[in-house]
Enzyme design. Structure first.
Site, PDB file in Angstrom:
ATOM      1  N   THR A 164     -23.927 -20.437 -15.973  1.00 52.53           N
ATOM      2  CA  THR A 164     -23.246 -19.626 -16.993  1.00 52.53           C
ATOM      3  C   THR A 164     -22.230 -20.499 -17.717  1.00 52.53           C
ATOM      4  OG1 THR A 164     -23.530 -17.651 -15.641  1.00 52.53           O
ATOM      5  CG2 THR A 164     -21.870 -17.536 -17.364  1.00 52.53           C
TER       6      THR A 164
ATOM      7  N   GLN B 270     -33.718 -21.910 -13.151  1.00 51.68           N
ATOM      8  CA  GLN B 270     -34.747 -21.466 -12.207  1.00 51.68           C
ATOM      9  C   GLN B 270     -35.810 -22.540 -11.971  1.00 51.68           C
ATOM     10  OE1 GLN B 270     -34.704 -18.914 -10.295  1.00 51.68           O
ATOM     11  NE2 GLN B 270     -33.127 -17.628 -11.221  1.00 51.68           N
TER      12      GLN B 270
ATOM     13  N   ASN C 237     -36.361 -16.356 -15.113  1.00 54.63           N
ATOM     14  CA  ASN C 237     -35.910 -15.893 -13.803  1.00 54.63           C
ATOM     15  C   ASN C 237     -36.629 -14.634 -13.332  1.00 54.63           C
ATOM     16  OD1 ASN C 237     -34.205 -15.255 -16.191  1.00 54.63           O
ATOM     17  ND2 ASN C 237     -33.335 -13.719 -14.822  1.00 54.63           N
TER      18      ASN C 237
ATOM     19  N   SER D  14     -27.978 -25.009 -11.579  1.00 54.18           N
ATOM     20  CA  SER D  14     -27.004 -24.356 -10.725  1.00 54.18           C
ATOM     21  C   SER D  14     -27.340 -24.528  -9.251  1.00 54.18           C
ATOM     22  CB  SER D  14     -27.018 -22.861 -11.086  1.00 54.18           C
ATOM     23  OG  SER D  14     -26.004 -22.190 -10.414  1.00 54.18           O
TER      24      SER D  14
ATOM     25  N   HIS E 185     -26.641 -22.779  -6.466  1.00 58.54           N
ATOM     26  CA  HIS E 185     -27.038 -21.699  -5.561  1.00 58.54           C
ATOM     27  C   HIS E 185     -28.484 -21.245  -5.751  1.00 58.54           C
ATOM     28  CE1 HIS E 185     -26.751 -17.867  -8.023  1.00 58.54           C
ATOM     29  NE2 HIS E 185     -26.157 -18.711  -8.849  1.00 58.54           N
TER      30      HIS E 185
ATOM     31  N   CYS F 184     -28.501 -10.611 -11.769  1.00 59.90           N
ATOM     32  CA  CYS F 184     -27.291 -10.597 -12.586  1.00 59.90           C
ATOM     33  C   CYS F 184     -27.207  -9.337 -13.438  1.00 59.90           C
ATOM     34  CB  CYS F 184     -27.246 -11.821 -13.489  1.00 59.90           C
ATOM     35  SG  CYS F 184     -27.419 -13.340 -12.592  1.00 59.90           S
TER      36      CYS F 184
ATOM     37  N   THR G 134      -9.958 -29.538 -10.646  1.00 55.73           N
ATOM     38  CA  THR G 134     -10.216 -30.342  -9.451  1.00 55.73           C
ATOM     39  C   THR G 134     -11.680 -30.239  -9.038  1.00 55.73           C
ATOM     40  OG1 THR G 134      -7.959 -29.994  -8.725  1.00 55.73           O
ATOM     41  CG2 THR G 134      -9.544 -30.653  -7.024  1.00 55.73           C
TER      42      THR G 134
HETATM   43  N1  PLP Z   1     -29.888 -18.762 -16.168  1.00 51.08           N
HETATM   44  C1  PLP Z   1     -30.827 -18.253 -15.367  1.00 51.08           C
HETATM   45  C2  PLP Z   1     -32.259 -18.379 -15.754  1.00 51.08           C
HETATM   46  C3  PLP Z   1     -30.481 -17.622 -14.173  1.00 51.08           C
HETATM   47  O1  PLP Z   1     -31.425 -17.120 -13.379  1.00 51.08           O
HETATM   48  C4  PLP Z   1     -29.106 -17.511 -13.839  1.00 51.08           C
HETATM   49  C5  PLP Z   1     -28.684 -16.776 -12.626  1.00 51.08           C
HETATM   50  O2  PLP Z   1     -29.300 -15.813 -12.236  1.00 51.08           O
HETATM   51  C6  PLP Z   1     -28.148 -18.071 -14.700  1.00 51.08           C
HETATM   52  C7  PLP Z   1     -28.585 -18.687 -15.852  1.00 51.08           C
HETATM   53  C8  PLP Z   1     -26.684 -18.041 -14.370  1.00 51.08           C
HETATM   54  O3  PLP Z   1     -26.457 -18.987 -13.377  1.00 51.08           O
HETATM   55  P1  PLP Z   1     -25.095 -19.060 -12.523  1.00 51.08           P
HETATM   56  O4  PLP Z   1     -25.211 -18.000 -11.495  1.00 51.08           O
HETATM   57  O5  PLP Z   1     -25.100 -20.429 -11.939  1.00 51.08           O
HETATM   58  O6  PLP Z   1     -23.969 -18.874 -13.469  1.00 51.08           O
END
Ligand code: PLP
Length: 374
Positions: free
Chosen positions: A74, A181, A153, A201, A203, A326, A242
């Protein structure tokens, strides 16, 4: 088999246990601040960050100084789109993106529209893929950037980013790519993709939450972005704050492990995906975009005659989602399915996303349970 069976790896992933072993001492013994340049705690932290950056650059095929650490996709997407808008006023105010992008892109562009940007939206059909000739028609001399995700996603549909970036560059614009993804699930070669900015990302790829990376091209052409956050001038001034050393090390360690065995894991997941989708078909479910290039772990299925929200309550032994995690707090049909022309069926869609820990027994148990309630 753990309980409930986790089938939601696109929402988030567990941190690999091998990664945890590497990272745990960074919370207690080696906890230094990577900016402390007067003692060994700081030297050690800075060295770990440098090595992690080099490791990641080699995995993703870019230069270490083209990778910036941040909190996740994000932030990366916001840095890229807002930054390009702020610095390219002389070129124009026009962006092109796709209706099936993640909310991080859609909401950021909606915000930029309130600030004077003009956005053109590419449509997709039931295959979920954009048409290059449609992009060609929309792109203009004042198009600052085109923003297209590598893999969706919700549906797992993969876009032809290599061809898209060639077209975008020919037109003198820039390509921002949300690879959240894709990284960790399929090979991602930044040079080959030809993108100008790419977000990923931790996670989503077996590393910690709250850590991410942003690739920003340094040459041919150089992309320069202004910071969203001003402060101590970390990350070459692009991202003050940081450094999250455990997060950074977790990202490099997990991606190293994931990419070292990726070919086999993709084959394994493809087999599981096939078993899942054959079973779903037998139960009368339709797999969305089944013929498109897709991630080996992602299946979006439309259920026959039952709402996804109801199904979730009937299958408490399984963790899966009705769309992107999300947006699942918002009771609206998936914008991805609506954009693909599945308006009527959107509330009967479930997303199953597999991962490294998923076993065939998990899929079979899920199909059996689903068969009992359908
Ligand atoms: N873009 C996609 C395709 C995602 O699946 C996600 C999270 O679900 C994001 C962006 C946002 O990522 P983050 O959780 O690292 O902000």
């Amino acid at each position: 088999m753990s309980f409930p069976v986790y089938l939601d790896y696109n929402a988030t992933t567990p941190v690999l246990s091998e990664t945890m072993e590497v990272v745990l001492p960074l919370f207690t013994r080696d906890f230094g601040n990577a900016s402390s340049n007067t003692h060994r705690y700081g030297f050690k932290a800075a060295d770990l960050v440098k090595k992690s950056r080099e490791q990641l650059a080699s995995i993703l095929n870019c230069e270490p100084n083209e990778l910036y650490f941040n909190s996740g996709s994000t932030e990366g997407i916001n840095t890229a789109l807002k930054g390009l808008f702020w610095t390219h006023a002389a070129k124009g105010k026009h962006f092109i993106s796709v209706k099936t992008e993640h909310k991080a892109v859609l909401d950021c562009l909606d915000f930029l529209e309130t600030q004077g940007a003009e956005i053109s939206w590419l449509e997709v059909g039931k295959d979920g893929r954009i048409q290059l000739d449609e992009l060609q028609k929309l792109i203009r001399p004042d198009t600052i950037a085109v923003c297209v995700m590598l893999a969706n996603n919700e549906t797992g549909v993969i876009q032809d980013i290599e061809s898209i970036s060639a077209l975008v560059h020919q037109a003198g614009s820039k390509l921002v790519c949300d690879a959240t993804q894709a990284v960790g699930k399929i090979p991602v070669d930044i040079k080959q993709l030809g993108v100008d900015v790419l977000a990923f990302s931790g996670h989503k790829c077996y590393a910690m939450k709250g850590i991410g990376g942003l690739f920003v091209r340094r040459k041919n052409p150089r992309v320069s972005l202004p910071p969203l956050l001003h402060g101590g001038g970390h990350e070459n001034g692009l991202r003050s704050g940081t450094l999250n050393v455990p997060g950074i090390v977790s990202l490099a360690t997990s991606l190293q492990l994931v990419y070292s065995g990726l070919t086999n894991e993709i084959e394994r997941q493809k087999k599981l995906q096939q078993i899942l989708e054959d079973g779903l078909q037998r139960l009368g479910c339709l797999t969305v975009a089944s013929q498109s290039p897709r991630l080996p772990n992602t299946t979006m299925a439309l259920l026959p005659g039952i709402k996804a929200e109801k199904l979730i309550t009937q299958l408490p032994g399984f963790a899966f989602s009705t769309g992107s995690a999300c947006t699942s707090a918002i009771p609206k049909p998936s914008h991805v399915l609506v954009a693909m022309g599945y308006m009527e069926q959107a509330d009967s869609a479930i997303r199953i996303s597999l991962g490294r820990m998923t076993q065939q027994a998990d899929i079979e148990a899920f199909l059996n349970a689903l068969g009992l309630v359908l």
